[in-house]
Design an enzyme around this catalytic site. Structure first.
Site, PDB file in Angstrom:
ATOM      1  N   ASP A  50      -7.263  55.276   4.267  1.00  0.00           N
ATOM      2  CA  ASP A  50      -6.751  53.930   4.015  1.00  0.00           C
ATOM      3  C   ASP A  50      -5.308  53.803   4.465  1.00  0.00           C
ATOM      4  O   ASP A  50      -4.631  54.779   4.682  1.00  0.00           O
ATOM      5  CB  ASP A  50      -6.870  53.580   2.529  1.00  0.00           C
ATOM      6  CG  ASP A  50      -6.035  54.492   1.658  1.00  0.00           C
ATOM      7  OD1 ASP A  50      -4.865  54.161   1.437  1.00  0.00           O
ATOM      8  OD2 ASP A  50      -6.549  55.537   1.210  1.00  0.00           O
ATOM      9  N   ASP A  52      -3.356  51.213   2.815  1.00  0.00           N
ATOM     10  CA  ASP A  52      -2.969  50.223   1.804  1.00  0.00           C
ATOM     11  C   ASP A  52      -1.677  49.464   2.070  1.00  0.00           C
ATOM     12  O   ASP A  52      -1.706  48.277   2.340  1.00  0.00           O
ATOM     13  CB  ASP A  52      -2.987  50.828   0.408  1.00  0.00           C
ATOM     14  CG  ASP A  52      -2.097  52.049   0.244  1.00  0.00           C
ATOM     15  OD1 ASP A  52      -1.959  52.500  -0.890  1.00  0.00           O
ATOM     16  OD2 ASP A  52      -1.569  52.559   1.218  1.00  0.00           O
TER      17      ASP A  52
END
Length: 100
Positions: A50, A52
């Site tokens: 990820d 984020d």
């Protein structure tokens, strides 16, 4: 690089970014240290799950998205391990001399 928690919130990721951290590592630090101490060969295949905080267009991390990306990463990892194994077998003489 910073050794972080298992999953960071966007706020935590912004703190790390403020510290100048580009990559948050969640795995292998302890294992690599112990392998080195035991004089064992050790390698890590780390795959991103990820981004984020790094891309504002991406929603905050949730476990569903991480699992989706991990499933995709399984294929990448399987191919990488197969490739390394094939090359390793071809270099048996190098293996006898120790770690690559």
């Amino acid at each position: 690089m910073y050794r972080g928690t298992a999953v960071s919130s966007r706020a935590e990721s912004n703190i790390y970014r403020g510290w100048g951290v580009d990559v948050i590592v969640m795995t292998a630090m302890q294992e690599a240290r112990l392998a080195r101490e035991a004089e064992l060969c050790y390698a890590v295949l780390a795959l991103v799950t990820d981004y984020d905080c790094w891309h504002q267009s991406v929603k905050a991390v949730d476990i569903g998205e991480i699992l989706r990306v991990m499933r995709l990463n399984v294929e990448v990892a399987q191919k990488a391990v197969a490739n390394v194994t094939q090359r390793w077998r071809a270099a048996a003489d190098v293996r006898m001399r120790g770690c690559f």
